[in-house]
Design a protein around this motif. Structure first.
Motif, PDB file in Angstrom:
ATOM      1  N   TYR A  34     -19.224   1.034  19.418  1.00  0.00           N
ATOM      2  CA  TYR A  34     -20.488   0.553  19.286  1.00  0.00           C
ATOM      3  C   TYR A  34     -21.064  -0.043  20.556  1.00  0.00           C
ATOM      4  N   LEU A  58     -23.710   5.323  11.647  1.00  0.00           N
ATOM      5  CA  LEU A  58     -24.156   3.723  11.898  1.00  0.00           C
ATOM      6  C   LEU A  58     -25.296   3.704  13.001  1.00  0.00           C
ATOM      7  N   VAL A  59     -24.975   4.374  14.124  1.00  0.00           N
ATOM      8  CA  VAL A  59     -25.724   3.977  15.539  1.00  0.00           C
ATOM      9  C   VAL A  59     -27.253   4.983  14.940  1.00  0.00           C
ATOM     10  N   VAL A  92     -22.789  -5.261  14.063  1.00  0.00           N
ATOM     11  CA  VAL A  92     -22.859  -4.239  15.169  1.00  0.00           C
ATOM     12  C   VAL A  92     -22.564  -4.870  16.438  1.00  0.00           C
ATOM     13  N   SER A 121     -14.711  -0.551  21.583  1.00  0.00           N
ATOM     14  CA  SER A 121     -15.638  -0.370  20.447  1.00  0.00           C
ATOM     15  C   SER A 121     -16.287   0.891  20.485  1.00  0.00           C
ATOM     16  N   TYR A 150     -24.352   1.469  22.230  1.00  0.00           N
ATOM     17  CA  TYR A 150     -25.422   1.283  21.229  1.00  0.00           C
ATOM     18  C   TYR A 150     -25.971  -0.217  21.521  1.00  0.00           C
ATOM     19  N   ALA A 151     -24.812  -1.082  21.643  1.00  0.00           N
ATOM     20  CA  ALA A 151     -25.306  -2.491  21.650  1.00  0.00           C
ATOM     21  C   ALA A 151     -25.657  -2.834  23.105  1.00  0.00           C
ATOM     22  N   ALA A 169     -19.094  -4.742  18.575  1.00  0.00           N
ATOM     23  CA  ALA A 169     -19.166  -3.976  19.970  1.00  0.00           C
ATOM     24  C   ALA A 169     -18.120  -4.864  20.918  1.00  0.00           C
ATOM     25  N   GLU A 223     -19.267   6.452  13.215  1.00  0.00           N
ATOM     26  CA  GLU A 223     -19.946   5.525  14.114  1.00  0.00           C
ATOM     27  C   GLU A 223     -21.377   6.132  14.423  1.00  0.00           C
ATOM     28  N   GLU A 224     -21.308   7.565  14.423  1.00  0.00           N
ATOM     29  CA  GLU A 224     -22.752   7.992  14.647  1.00  0.00           C
ATOM     30  C   GLU A 224     -23.818   7.688  13.800  1.00  0.00           C
TER      31      GLU A 224
END
Length: 188
Positions: free
Chosen positions: A117, A56-57, A106, A115, A120-121, A110, A53-54
């Motif tokens: 994400y 992707l972020v 993403v 999630s 981030y979202a 989210a 996940e990190e």
């Protein structure tokens, strides 16, 4: 003693991750196939990024345009319409289209409970809306800049998703133009 991070390699990996997700999707993303495609190991990806996940972020963060600068110097409605159209065009083709495709995945992910994400979202949406709202504040006839910014960002995102799913360029371009023109109409 751990070896220091190779920042050039890290940046290269982040760009490749965005392309990989655009081509293969986020739903079934697994580290081993991703690593194999990138010419590395899943262990090295974890070394560089800690979690999937990190990874992707951080990859998405490298793709986010400086949205504040994009809308900072808007002086009139015509300039805003032009800037929004340029923003639309940049996000429907080339590298911008790849980033937008990944961002939409993403944002969809989210929505799921718990999630990884969601932060981030939420941040990405807030940055886009606040930057555009700030640009809209300079236009006299926009009485609620945050609502207008939300309409534009969310509306264009929906039209972009339609385009990516259906492949209909002409209809979605017309819809984007209409949304921009009607939302900004009357602004002086």
């Amino acid at each position: 003693m751990a070896r220091p991070l190779d920042h050039a390699k890290r940046a290269e990996l982040l760009a490749a991750v965005v392309r990989y997700i655009a081509d293969h999707g986020l739903a079934d993303l697994a580290l081993r196939p991703l690593a194999a495609e990138l010419g590395t190991s899943s262990r090295m990806l974890i070394y560089y990024f800690t979690t999937k996940e990190e990874l992707l972020v951080q990859a998405l963060a490298t793709q986010r345009p400086d949205i504040t600068a994009l809308f900072a110097d808007i002086e009139d409605a015509a300039a805003l319409r032009d800037r929004l159209w340029d923003f639309w065009a940049a996000n429907t083709s080339g590298e911008g289209g790849t980033s937008a495709k990944v961002m939409l995945q993403v944002l969809g992910a989210a929505c799921a409970p718990h999630s990884p994400y969601i932060r981030y979202a939420t941040s990405a949406i807030a940055v886009f809306v606040s930057a555009l709202a700030e640009g809209l504040r300079g236009l006299d006839s926009i009485d609620d800049p945050e609502a207008a910014a939300t309409l534009l960002i969310s509306g264009l995102r929906g039209i972009l998703q339609d385009r990516l799913i259906t492949g209909e360029v002409g209809r979605t371009d017309r819809a984007a133009h209409r949304l921009i023109d009607q939302t900004v109409s009357g602004a002086r």
